[in-house]
Design a protein around this motif. Structure first.
Motif, PDB file in Angstrom:
ATOM      1  N   TYR A   1       6.503  14.346  12.120  1.00  0.00           N
ATOM      2  CA  TYR A   1       6.178  13.012  11.605  1.00  0.00           C
ATOM      3  C   TYR A   1       7.112  11.972  12.212  1.00  0.00           C
ATOM      4  N   GLU A   2       8.398  12.235  12.170  1.00  0.00           N
ATOM      5  CA  GLU A   2       9.389  11.238  12.586  1.00  0.00           C
ATOM      6  C   GLU A   2       9.517  11.109  14.101  1.00  0.00           C
ATOM      7  N   SER A   3       9.152  12.134  14.845  1.00  0.00           N
ATOM      8  CA  SER A   3       9.265  12.038  16.307  1.00  0.00           C
ATOM      9  C   SER A   3       7.962  11.658  16.986  1.00  0.00           C
ATOM     10  N   ARG A   4       6.813  11.885  16.333  1.00  0.00           N
ATOM     11  CA  ARG A   4       5.533  11.632  16.996  1.00  0.00           C
ATOM     12  C   ARG A   4       4.588  10.747  16.188  1.00  0.00           C
ATOM     13  N   HIS A   5       4.221  11.196  14.983  1.00  0.00           N
ATOM     14  CA  HIS A   5       3.210  10.446  14.228  1.00  0.00           C
ATOM     15  C   HIS A   5       3.705   9.036  13.871  1.00  0.00           C
TER      16      HIS A   5
ATOM     17  N   MET B   1       0.840  -1.163   0.000  1.00  0.00           N
ATOM     18  CA  MET B   1       0.000   0.000   0.000  1.00  0.00           C
ATOM     19  C   MET B   1       0.889   1.231   0.000  1.00  0.00           C
ATOM     20  N   ILE B   2       0.515   2.211  -0.814  1.00  0.00           N
ATOM     21  CA  ILE B   2       1.212   3.499  -0.855  1.00  0.00           C
ATOM     22  C   ILE B   2       0.181   4.590  -0.590  1.00  0.00           C
ATOM     23  N   THR B   3       0.554   5.534   0.266  1.00  0.00           N
ATOM     24  CA  THR B   3      -0.288   6.696   0.518  1.00  0.00           C
ATOM     25  C   THR B   3       0.537   7.945   0.271  1.00  0.00           C
ATOM     26  N   LEU B   4      -0.023   8.870  -0.506  1.00  0.00           N
ATOM     27  CA  LEU B   4       0.610  10.151  -0.780  1.00  0.00           C
ATOM     28  C   LEU B   4       0.014  11.166   0.180  1.00  0.00           C
ATOM     29  N   LEU B   5       0.893  11.883   0.883  1.00  0.00           N
ATOM     30  CA  LEU B   5       0.454  12.782   1.952  1.00  0.00           C
ATOM     31  C   LEU B   5       0.999  14.186   1.743  1.00  0.00           C
ATOM     32  N   LYS B   6       0.165  15.158   2.020  1.00  0.00           N
ATOM     33  CA  LYS B   6       0.521  16.577   1.925  1.00  0.00           C
ATOM     34  C   LYS B   6       0.497  17.177   3.321  1.00  0.00           C
ATOM     35  N   ARG B   7       1.514  17.949   3.660  1.00  0.00           N
ATOM     36  CA  ARG B   7       1.537  18.606   4.975  1.00  0.00           C
ATOM     37  C   ARG B   7       0.433  19.662   5.036  1.00  0.00           C
ATOM     38  N   ARG B   8      -0.001  19.958   6.255  1.00  0.00           N
ATOM     39  CA  ARG B   8      -1.062  20.955   6.420  1.00  0.00           C
ATOM     40  C   ARG B   8      -0.525  22.338   6.068  1.00  0.00           C
ATOM     41  N   GLU B   9      -1.425  23.186   5.649  1.00  0.00           N
ATOM     42  CA  GLU B   9      -1.099  24.566   5.266  1.00  0.00           C
ATOM     43  C   GLU B   9      -0.407  25.280   6.414  1.00  0.00           C
ATOM     44  N   GLY B  10       0.664  26.000   6.095  1.00  0.00           N
ATOM     45  CA  GLY B  10       1.367  26.801   7.089  1.00  0.00           C
ATOM     46  C   GLY B  10       2.467  26.070   7.834  1.00  0.00           C
TER      47      GLY B  10
ATOM     48  N   GLU C   1       4.851   4.087   2.584  1.00  0.00           N
ATOM     49  CA  GLU C   1       4.794   2.725   2.075  1.00  0.00           C
ATOM     50  C   GLU C   1       4.574   1.768   3.235  1.00  0.00           C
ATOM     51  N   ILE C   2       3.555   0.948   3.125  1.00  0.00           N
ATOM     52  CA  ILE C   2       3.292  -0.085   4.120  1.00  0.00           C
ATOM     53  C   ILE C   2       3.181  -1.402   3.371  1.00  0.00           C
ATOM     54  N   GLU C   3       3.986  -2.366   3.765  1.00  0.00           N
ATOM     55  CA  GLU C   3       3.952  -3.681   3.134  1.00  0.00           C
ATOM     56  C   GLU C   3       3.401  -4.708   4.109  1.00  0.00           C
TER      57      GLU C   3
ATOM     58  N   ALA D   1       2.231  -2.806  14.099  1.00  0.00           N
ATOM     59  CA  ALA D   1       2.998  -3.913  14.685  1.00  0.00           C
ATOM     60  C   ALA D   1       2.176  -5.193  14.680  1.00  0.00           C
ATOM     61  N   GLY D   2       2.819  -6.255  14.236  1.00  0.00           N
ATOM     62  CA  GLY D   2       2.156  -7.549  14.184  1.00  0.00           C
ATOM     63  C   GLY D   2       1.389  -7.790  12.898  1.00  0.00           C
ATOM     64  N   TYR D   3       1.229  -6.750  12.085  1.00  0.00           N
ATOM     65  CA  TYR D   3       0.500  -6.875  10.822  1.00  0.00           C
ATOM     66  C   TYR D   3       1.394  -6.584   9.612  1.00  0.00           C
ATOM     67  N   ALA D   4       2.067  -5.448   9.625  1.00  0.00           N
ATOM     68  CA  ALA D   4       2.870  -5.014   8.486  1.00  0.00           C
ATOM     69  C   ALA D   4       4.298  -5.559   8.588  1.00  0.00           C
ATOM     70  N   THR D   5       4.923  -5.739   7.447  1.00  0.00           N
ATOM     71  CA  THR D   5       6.321  -6.167   7.408  1.00  0.00           C
ATOM     72  C   THR D   5       7.262  -4.993   7.154  1.00  0.00           C
ATOM     73  N   ARG D   6       6.694  -3.860   6.690  1.00  0.00           N
ATOM     74  CA  ARG D   6       7.516  -2.670   6.451  1.00  0.00           C
ATOM     75  C   ARG D   6       6.650  -1.430   6.599  1.00  0.00           C
ATOM     76  N   TYR D   7       7.236  -0.398   7.213  1.00  0.00           N
ATOM     77  CA  TYR D   7       6.589   0.905   7.387  1.00  0.00           C
ATOM     78  C   TYR D   7       7.643   1.936   7.044  1.00  0.00           C
ATOM     79  N   ARG D   8       7.558   2.492   5.848  1.00  0.00           N
ATOM     80  CA  ARG D   8       8.590   3.402   5.347  1.00  0.00           C
ATOM     81  C   ARG D   8       7.950   4.723   4.951  1.00  0.00           C
ATOM     82  N   ARG D   9       8.624   5.812   5.327  1.00  0.00           N
ATOM     83  CA  ARG D   9       8.210   7.137   4.924  1.00  0.00           C
ATOM     84  C   ARG D   9       9.297   7.718   4.024  1.00  0.00           C
ATOM     85  N   ARG D  10       8.910   8.118   2.831  1.00  0.00           N
ATOM     86  CA  ARG D  10       9.856   8.706   1.878  1.00  0.00           C
ATOM     87  C   ARG D  10       9.496  10.182   1.708  1.00  0.00           C
TER      88      ARG D  10
END
Length: 113
Positions: free
Chosen positions: A20-24, A1-10, A61-63, A33-42
């Motif tokens: 994103y990397e410290s909290r979300h 699965m691939i999701t394209l994400l846009k940061r909020r305005e401002g 990217e979630i595999e 955890a326990g479901y996906a084999t990969r969780y990658r943010r590009r």
């Protein structure tokens, strides 16, 4: 699965990546955890170096090992408390109206050395 994400305005790109990397990311790790084999943010950075408005800021990217694992993951995420946690944090980070998710059919070329 691939999701394209846009940061909020401002929100600056640096603040977006830091949040994103410290909290979300931690929410993602918890629910996947326990479901996906990969969780990658590009995180996307324009090749020309110009921080001009563009469609998306990150490719998520979630595999999963198989469709059953994917289905089980999304069923678990549908829990009211889990979904509330995800959505509340997404609203701090993303333009939720611009989120686009896709299942992916992979084709790969083997290139000569």
């Amino acid at each position: 699965m691939i999701t394209l994400l846009k940061r909020r305005e401002g929100m600056s790109k640096a603040d977006f990546i830091a949040y994103y990397e410290s909290r979300h990311r931690l929410i993602g790790e918890k629910v996947l955890a326990g479901y996906a084999t990969r969780y990658r943010r590009r995180h996307l950075h324009p090749a020309d170096g110009q921080d001009a408005p563009h469609d998306f800021d990150v490719v998520l990217e979630i595999e999963f090992a198989d469709q059953a694992a994917c289905d089980a993951c999304f069923a678990a995420m549908a829990d009211e408390a889990t979904m509330r946690e995800i959505v509340e944090d997404e609203e701090r980070l993303f333009d939720r109206g611009r989120m686009r998710s896709y299942t992916v059919e992979d084709h790969e070329s083997v290139l000569p050395a």
